[in-house]
Write a protein that holds these residues in place. Structure first.
Motif, short mmCIF file in Angstrom:
data_model
loop_
_atom_site.label_atom_id
_atom_site.label_comp_id
_atom_site.label_asym_id
_atom_site.label_seq_id
_atom_site.Cartn_x
_atom_site.Cartn_y
_atom_site.Cartn_z
N ARG A 140 0.86 -1.18 0.00
CA ARG A 140 0.00 0.00 0.00
C ARG A 140 0.90 1.23 0.00
NH1 ARG A 140 -2.73 -4.82 0.05
NH2 ARG A 140 -4.84 -4.64 0.88
N ARG A 141 0.82 2.01 -1.09
CA ARG A 141 1.65 3.20 -1.18
C ARG A 141 1.19 4.28 -0.19
NH1 ARG A 141 0.82 4.80 -7.19
NH2 ARG A 141 -1.21 3.84 -6.78
N ALA A 142 2.05 5.25 0.05
CA ALA A 142 1.69 6.33 0.97
C ALA A 142 0.44 7.05 0.50
CB ALA A 142 2.86 7.32 1.08
N LEU A 143 0.25 7.20 -0.82
CA LEU A 143 -0.90 7.93 -1.33
C LEU A 143 -2.15 7.06 -1.47
CD1 LEU A 143 -1.14 6.84 -4.46
CD2 LEU A 143 0.60 8.56 -4.91
N ASP A 144 -2.04 5.78 -1.14
CA ASP A 144 -3.14 4.85 -1.31
C ASP A 144 -4.29 5.20 -0.36
OD1 ASP A 144 -4.77 2.39 -1.25
OD2 ASP A 144 -3.11 1.53 -2.38
N LEU A 145 -5.52 5.10 -0.85
CA LEU A 145 -6.68 5.37 -0.01
C LEU A 145 -6.80 4.38 1.14
CD1 LEU A 145 -9.39 6.24 -2.70
CD2 LEU A 145 -8.14 7.82 -1.22
N ARG A 146 -6.10 3.24 1.04
CA ARG A 146 -6.13 2.23 2.11
C ARG A 146 -5.07 2.49 3.16
NH1 ARG A 146 -5.40 -2.52 -2.10
NH2 ARG A 146 -4.10 -0.86 -2.96
N ASN A 147 -4.41 3.63 3.06
CA ASN A 147 -3.37 4.00 4.01
C ASN A 147 -3.84 5.13 4.92
OD1 ASN A 147 -0.82 4.15 5.25
ND2 ASN A 147 -0.15 5.75 3.84
N ILE A 148 -3.30 5.14 6.12
CA ILE A 148 -3.42 6.28 7.03
C ILE A 148 -2.02 6.89 7.11
CG2 ILE A 148 -3.96 7.06 9.36
CD1 ILE A 148 -6.37 6.06 7.88
N ILE A 149 -1.85 8.03 6.48
CA ILE A 149 -0.50 8.56 6.30
C ILE A 149 0.15 8.96 7.62
CG2 ILE A 149 -1.00 11.01 5.95
CD1 ILE A 149 0.88 10.63 3.35
N GLU A 150 -0.69 9.23 8.65
CA GLU A 150 -0.11 9.54 9.96
C GLU A 150 0.53 8.30 10.58
OE1 GLU A 150 -3.92 12.10 9.67
OE2 GLU A 150 -3.17 10.14 8.98
N VAL A 151 0.06 7.12 10.20
CA VAL A 151 0.61 5.86 10.74
C VAL A 151 1.75 5.36 9.87
CG1 VAL A 151 0.06 3.48 11.40
CG2 VAL A 151 -1.64 5.30 11.70
N TYR A 152 1.55 5.38 8.56
CA TYR A 152 2.57 4.88 7.62
C TYR A 152 2.89 5.98 6.61
CZ TYR A 152 1.53 0.19 9.41
OH TYR A 152 1.35 -0.90 10.21
N PRO A 153 3.72 6.95 6.97
CA PRO A 153 4.01 8.07 6.07
C PRO A 153 4.68 7.65 4.77
CG PRO A 153 5.49 8.10 7.97
CD PRO A 153 4.42 7.09 8.26
N ASP A 154 5.34 6.47 4.74
CA ASP A 154 6.01 5.99 3.53
C ASP A 154 5.30 4.79 2.92
OD1 ASP A 154 8.20 7.85 3.65
OD2 ASP A 154 8.96 6.69 5.34
N GLY A 155 4.06 4.53 3.35
CA GLY A 155 3.36 3.34 2.87
C GLY A 155 3.72 2.12 3.70
N TYR A 156 3.13 0.96 3.37
CA TYR A 156 3.38 -0.23 4.18
C TYR A 156 3.09 -1.50 3.39
CZ TYR A 156 -1.73 -0.34 4.83
OH TYR A 156 -3.09 -0.39 4.63
N LEU A 157 3.73 -2.56 3.77
CA LEU A 157 3.53 -3.89 3.17
C LEU A 157 2.86 -4.78 4.21
CD1 LEU A 157 3.99 -5.88 0.81
CD2 LEU A 157 6.12 -6.55 1.95
N PRO A 158 1.56 -5.04 4.08
CA PRO A 158 0.92 -5.97 5.02
C PRO A 158 1.58 -7.35 4.94
CG PRO A 158 -0.72 -4.78 3.70
CD PRO A 158 0.61 -4.52 3.08
N GLN A 159 1.75 -7.96 6.09
CA GLN A 159 2.38 -9.26 6.14
C GLN A 159 1.43 -10.28 6.77
OE1 GLN A 159 5.92 -8.17 8.36
NE2 GLN A 159 7.14 -8.14 6.48
N ILE A 160 1.24 -11.39 6.07
CA ILE A 160 0.39 -12.48 6.57
C ILE A 160 1.29 -13.48 7.25
CG2 ILE A 160 -1.25 -14.28 5.93
CD1 ILE A 160 -1.95 -12.56 3.49
N SER A 161 1.05 -13.71 8.55
CA SER A 161 1.95 -14.52 9.37
C SER A 161 1.16 -15.64 10.06
CB SER A 161 2.66 -13.65 10.41
OG SER A 161 3.42 -12.65 9.77
N PRO A 162 0.81 -16.69 9.32
CA PRO A 162 0.03 -17.76 9.94
C PRO A 162 0.87 -18.60 10.89
CG PRO A 162 0.61 -18.36 7.71
CD PRO A 162 1.06 -16.94 7.90
#
Length: 797
Positions: free
Chosen positions: A296-318
Motif C-alpha cells: 500500500r503506497r503512501a498515497l493509497d486510499l487504504r493507508n493512514i499517512i499519519e501511521v505509515y508516512p512511507d506506505g506499508y507492506l501488510p504481512q500475513i503470518s500464519p
C-alpha cells in the motif's frame, strides 16, 4: 539436441528405481507396500504402478522440505510455487498426475492422515481444494515413501482418485543420526538451517521406540521488481514529493516466505506374544511463516499517512499447528490376522496479519491483528481382518474385509473485532489490510461421520498370473452413500516381461472444508476511470448459507471417477528394469470454487445479497466433468566401472493431460457462465500444470565418495491473466552434490540445486504490474529463486 533429450526421457516414468533402493534393502527383503496384501521383493513385482522412494533418495535431492523433495524424486508429483497467495504461501497445493490436490489420499504407516484446514482461495492450481500438509512430517522421521499411481477408493476409501501416498516412518530399535544442513541462494538470500535428530530405542528384545526431532529455519527470498509508480501525494503546488527520489522501490515481497518449522515424531511397536503386538505412532509440528500481500503506497486510499508516512507492506503470518496419534493392536486369531486401530489428527491454521491497519478506524487503528483460525480434525477407527484359503490350482487366495468409522470436523473461529469491522473514518475500507478477519457470522463448528465396509480378494493363481478384486461401500451422514470397486491383474509373459491391467471406480466425498468454509472479505477492483482500487466485499458462502438456498445452488455431492490403466514391466537379467504405464481417469461432478457473481449481474442475486454485507458471492459447486490421460515410464540400470566404482542411472518421464468434457452450472445462473467458471479457471484446471515432466539421474559410488547428478525437465505450461493468457517455455534444471564419507560415522555433502541458475520466462511487459511482478506469481513448477548451494553434515551411529 533438445528433441533427442526429450525423446530419451519418454523411456522412463516416475517410479523410484528398485536398483536405487538397494541401500534400504528393498531388493533383498520382502516388503509390504500399498496396493497389495501380498509381500513383494521390488516395486516392479506390483500388479499396479508403485514407486518406492527411500530416505536416501529424498536426502540426495538436497531439498529440506518433504513435499518439494518428493517432487524432484517423483516427477508426476507436483508442488507448484506461488507467492502473494495468502495462506497458500505457507501450505502450497500439491498434486499427483496433474489432478486436484484433494484427489490424492495420504497415509502414514498405512493409516489415513488428516488434511490441512486451509482452503486454497487464490489463483493457484487446485483453487477451492485442501490437501494434506506433507511438510508437517519431517524428513528426518521418514524411512521411505510409497506412491501408488492408481485409483484406490475401493481399497482405501474417499480421495484416492489419482492415487495414494504412504509415508513409512523409521523403525530402527537402536542407533541414530544427527544431521545439519545450511545453505543460501546465489542471490544471497533464502538462508536456511535444518537440524534433524533420529534415535532408536529398545526397551525389550521384541519392541522398539523410534524418535525423530527436526528444527528448520528459512529466511525469505525476494524477486520483486522495482515499483515505478508515484508513491506520495503531490505537494500543494502540484509538484512531486522529493522523497520519490530516495524511497526504496523494492517494496513488494515476491518469493519464499520466512519459515520456522519444528517437528517431533514417534514410531513404536511392542510384541505381546509370538502372534500379537501393539503399535503406536504420531507427531506434532508447529510452523510459522511470514509472506507479503500487495504493498500500500503512501498515497493509497487504504493507508493512514499519519501511521505509515512511507506506505506499508501488510504481512500475513500464519501459525500452523498439526498433531496426530494412532494406536493399534495386531494379532493372529486362529487363521485370521486382525488389525484394530484408532487414530486422531488435527490441523489448525491461525491467521495473523502484521504491519498493517484497518484504515476505516483511522490513526488509532491497531497495526497487528489476529484474523481468526481454521481447524480441521479427523477421528478414524478401523477393524481389518485377512486370511488365506486354499484355492484352485493349489494356490491360496487372500480374503480381506473390514469396517471403518470416521468423524470429520471443521471449525472457523472469528478474528478480533478490529480485523473485520468497518469504521466511519473518511469512508475508508474496513478490515485489516492484506487479509480481512473472519467475522462472527463466519464462525462454524460442524462435523460429519461416515462408515465404510470393504471386501477384497487376491490370488496368485499360477506362477504367471495374479488377480485381485475389491469392493467398498461407504455411507456419509451428510450427502449419502457410494459403492466403488476395483479389478486388477498381472500376467508374466516371460521371466522378464509382464503385463498389468487395472480398472476401477472411485469417489471423493466433498470435504468438510468445502462444505463449511465461509467468509466475507474485502477485495479491490481497479476503477476504470481513475485506476484506483475500489474496495468490494466478496462472500464465499457455504452449504449452510441461506444465500446459497436463495440462489438455488444444489447441495454438494461426491465426485465420481472411473479409471483404466495398462502397463508393461521389464526386469532384465543384468539389473536393467523398465516400466511403462498408461492410464485414463474420468471424473464427473468435480467440485470447484466458482467465480464471483455480483449484485449487478442479476436482480435475483441482488435480492439474495440484500441482507448480507457482501457485494458479490461465490460457492463450492459440482460443475465440471473431466478426463485425464497420461503415461508414466521408467528405466533404471546399474553399471560396474571396475576400479572406478559403479553408477546407478535412472531415466524418468511423466505425461498427463486433462481436458474438460462438460461444464454444468446451476440453472438459475444461466448466462453467467463466464463469471462462475471463466477462461482463467479452465486454464488453471487443464494447462497450468506442465503436461511433460521428467528427470535423468546418475549416482556414482567411488571409494568414499558418492556423487549425484540430476537433470529435471519441466514442460511448458500456461497461466491465465485477466487480459490475456501466457504460455511459459519448458525448462531444465540441474542439481549436483558430492558426499564424502569422512569416517564410518561422519558424512559431508556439498551440493548445488539449480546449478545453472535457471529461471522461468518473465511475464510480458504489459502484464507485470508496473514491472513489480517479474515472474508469474502462481503455478511456476520449480519456482523462481534461482540457484542454491548447501553444506550437509550427517553423523550416524
Amino acid at each position: 539436441m533438445y528433441k533427442s533429450l526429450v525423446s530419451l526421457a519418454v523411456i522412463a516414468s516416475i517410479s523410484a528405481p528398485a536398483a536405487m533402493a538397494e541401500e534400504e534393502g528393498l531388493n533383498l527383503e520382502r516388503i509390504q507396500v500399498i496396493g497389495s496384501r501380498i509381500a513383494l521383493r521390488t516395486a516392479t513385482d506390483s500388479p499396479t504402478p508403485v514407486d518406492i522412494i527411500t530416505s536416501e533418495q529424498l536426502e540426495a535431492t538436497g531439498i529440506t522440505e518433504t513435499a518439494k523433495a518428493l517432487q524432484f524424486a517423483a516427477p508426476s508429483f507436483s508442488v507448484p510455487f506461488s507467492s502473494i497467495t495468502d495462506g497458500s504461501d505457507a501450505v502450497r497445493p500439491a498434486s499427483l498426475r496433474g489432478m486436484s490436490p484433494d484427489h490424492t489420499l495420504v497415509l502414514v504407516n498405512g493409516k489415513r492422515r488428516h488434511g490441512s484446514a486451509l482452503v486454497h482461495l487464490s489463483g493457484t492450481v487446485g483453487k477451492g481444494s485442501s490437501n494434506v500438509d506433507l511438510n508437517a512430517i519431517p524428513m528426518t522421521a521418514i524411512k521411505r515413501i510409497e506412491i501408488l499411481r492408481d485409483g484406490a477408493s475401493a481399497l482405501y476409501g474417499s480421495d484416492a482418485i489419482a492415487g495414494v501416498i504412504n509415508v513409512v516412518l523409521k523403525d530402527s530399535n537402536e542407533g541414530g543420526s544427527i544431521s545439519t544442513q545450511i545453505g543460501q541462494t546465489y542471490e544471497g538470500d533464502g538462508e536456511q538451517v535444518r537440524v534433524g535428530v533420529n534415535q532408536g530405542f529398545s526397551f525389550s528384545d521384541d519392541g522398539f521406540v523410534n524418535v525423530s526431532l527436526e528444527a528448520h529455519q528459512k529466511n525469505a527470498t525476494n524477486r520483486a521488481g522495482l515499483d515505478s509508480r508515484q508513491q506520495y501525494p503531490e505537494l500543494a503546488d502540484g509538484s512531486l514529493d522529493p522523497r520519490e527520489d530516495t524511497i526504496n522501490r523494492k517494496n513488494h515481497h515476491v518469493g519464499d516466505s520466512d519459515y520456522d518449522n519444528y517437528g517431533l515424531f514417534v514410531n513404536a511397536e511392542q510384541a505381546i506374544t509370538d502372534t500379537s503386538k501393539v503399535y503406536a505412532f504420531g507427531g506434532i509440528s508447529k510452523r510459522t511463516s511470514t509472506s507479503g500481500a500487495f504493498y500500500r503506497r503512501a498515497l493509497d486510499l487504504r493507508n493512514i499517512i499519519e501511521v505509515y508516512p512511507d506506505g506499508y507492506l501488510p504481512q500475513i503470518s500464519p501459525e500452523i499447528l498439526d498433531y496426530s496419534f494412532v494406536m493399534g493392536y495386531d494379532a493372529e486369531l486362529g487363521d485370521w490376522n486382525i488389525d484394530a486401530s484408532a487414530g486422531y489428527g488435527s490441523n489448525s491454521f491461525e491467521y495473523n496479519v502484521e504491519n498493517t491497519i484497518n484504515a476505516s478506524l483511522g490513526p488509532t487503528s491497531p497495526t497487528d491483528f489476529y484474523a481468526g483460525t481454521l481447524s480441521n480434525s479427523e477421528l478414524n477407527l478401523n477393524l481389518d481382518a485377512s486370511t488365506y484359503y486354499d484355492f484352485y490350482n493349489d494356490s491360496e487366495i487372500v480374503v480381506a474385509t473390514g469396517v471403518t468409522f470416521r468423524e470429520s470436523g471443521y471449525e472457523i473461529e472469528a478474528g478480533q473485532v478490529e480485523s473485520y469491522i468497518k469504521g466511519d473514518y473518511e469512508g475508508k475500507a474496513g478490515g485489516s489490510q492484506g487479509f480481512g478477519g473472519f467475522t462472527k457470522e463466519s464462525e462454524v463448528d460442524e462435523d460429519r461421520t461416515n462408515t465404510g465396509i470393504y471386501f477384497e480378494l487376491e490370488n496368485q493363481l499360477t506362477n504367471e498370473f495374479y488377480w485381485a478384486a475389491a469392493v467398498r461401500y461407504e455411507d456419509y451422514s451428510d450427502f449419502g452413500s457410494n459403492t466403488s470397486w476395483k479389478l486388477s491383474g498381472r500376467y508374466d509373459i516371460t521371466d522378464n516381461v509382464a503385463l498389468r491391467l487395472t480398472t476401477d471406480t472411485g469417489f471423493r466425498a466433498p470435504s468438510v472444508q468445502q462444505l463449511y468454509f465461509t467468509n466475507v472479505s474485502t477485495f479491490f477492483d481497479p476503477d476504470p476511470v481513475t485506476g484506483e482500487f475500489v474496495p468490494r466485499e466478496s462472500g464465499t458462502f457455504n452449504q449452510l448459507s441461506p444465500i446459497k438456498d436463495a440462489l438455488d445452488i444444489p447441495d454438494l455431492k461426491a465426485e465420481i471417477s472411473h479409471s483404466v490403466s495398462a502397463g508393461l514391466v521389464y526386469n532384465g537379467d543384468n539389473g536393467f528394469t523398465a516400466t511403462l504405464d498408461a492410464y485414463q481417469i474420468n471424473v464427473d461432478d468435480r467440485i470447484i470454487l466458482s467465480g464471483s457473481v455480483d449484485q449487478e449481474s442479476s436482480p435475483v442475486i441482488a435480492e439474495a445479497l440484500a441482507g448480507s454485507n457482501a457485494d458479490s458471492a461465490r460457492f463450492f459447486i459440482n460443475a465440471v466433468d473431466t478426463e485425464t490421460q497420461g503415461v508414466d515410464l521408467v528405466m533404471t540400470q546399474e553399471f560396474d566401472l571396475g576400479q572406478f566404482g559403479d553408477v546407478s542411472a535412472n531415466l524418468a518421464y511423466s505425461y498427463k493431460k486433462t481436458k474438460i468434457e462438460s461444464i454444468n452450472l446451476p440453472s438459475i445462473l444461466d448466462g453467467l457462465e463466464d463469471d462462475l467458471f471463466d477462461r482463467i479457471e479452465v486454464i488453471r484446471m487443464t494447462e497450468a500444470t506442465p503436461k511433460n515432466t521428467g528427470n535423468i539421474g546418475f549416482t556414482h559410488h567411488y571409494d568414499d565418495f558418492t556423487t549425484n547428478l540430476r537433470f529435471s525437465y519441466f514442460g511448458d505450461y500456461t497461466v491465465g491473466y485477466s487480459s490475456s493468457e501466457v504460455e511459459y517455455d519448458a525448462k531444465w534444471t540441474t542439481d549436483l552434490s558430492t558426499r564424502y564419507q569422512a569416517t564410518d560415522s561422519l558424512a559431508v555433502t556439498l551440493g548445488v540445486q539449480n546449478l545453472f541458475d535457471t529461471y522461468p520466462e518473465k511475464r510480458p511487459e504489459d502484464n507485470n504490474f508496473n514491472g513489480i511482478f517479474v515472474y508469474p506469481l502462481t503455478n511456476t513448477p520449480f519456482g523462481f529463486n534461482g540457484g542454491y548451494y548447501y553444506l550437509d553434515l550427517r553423523y550416524t551411529y
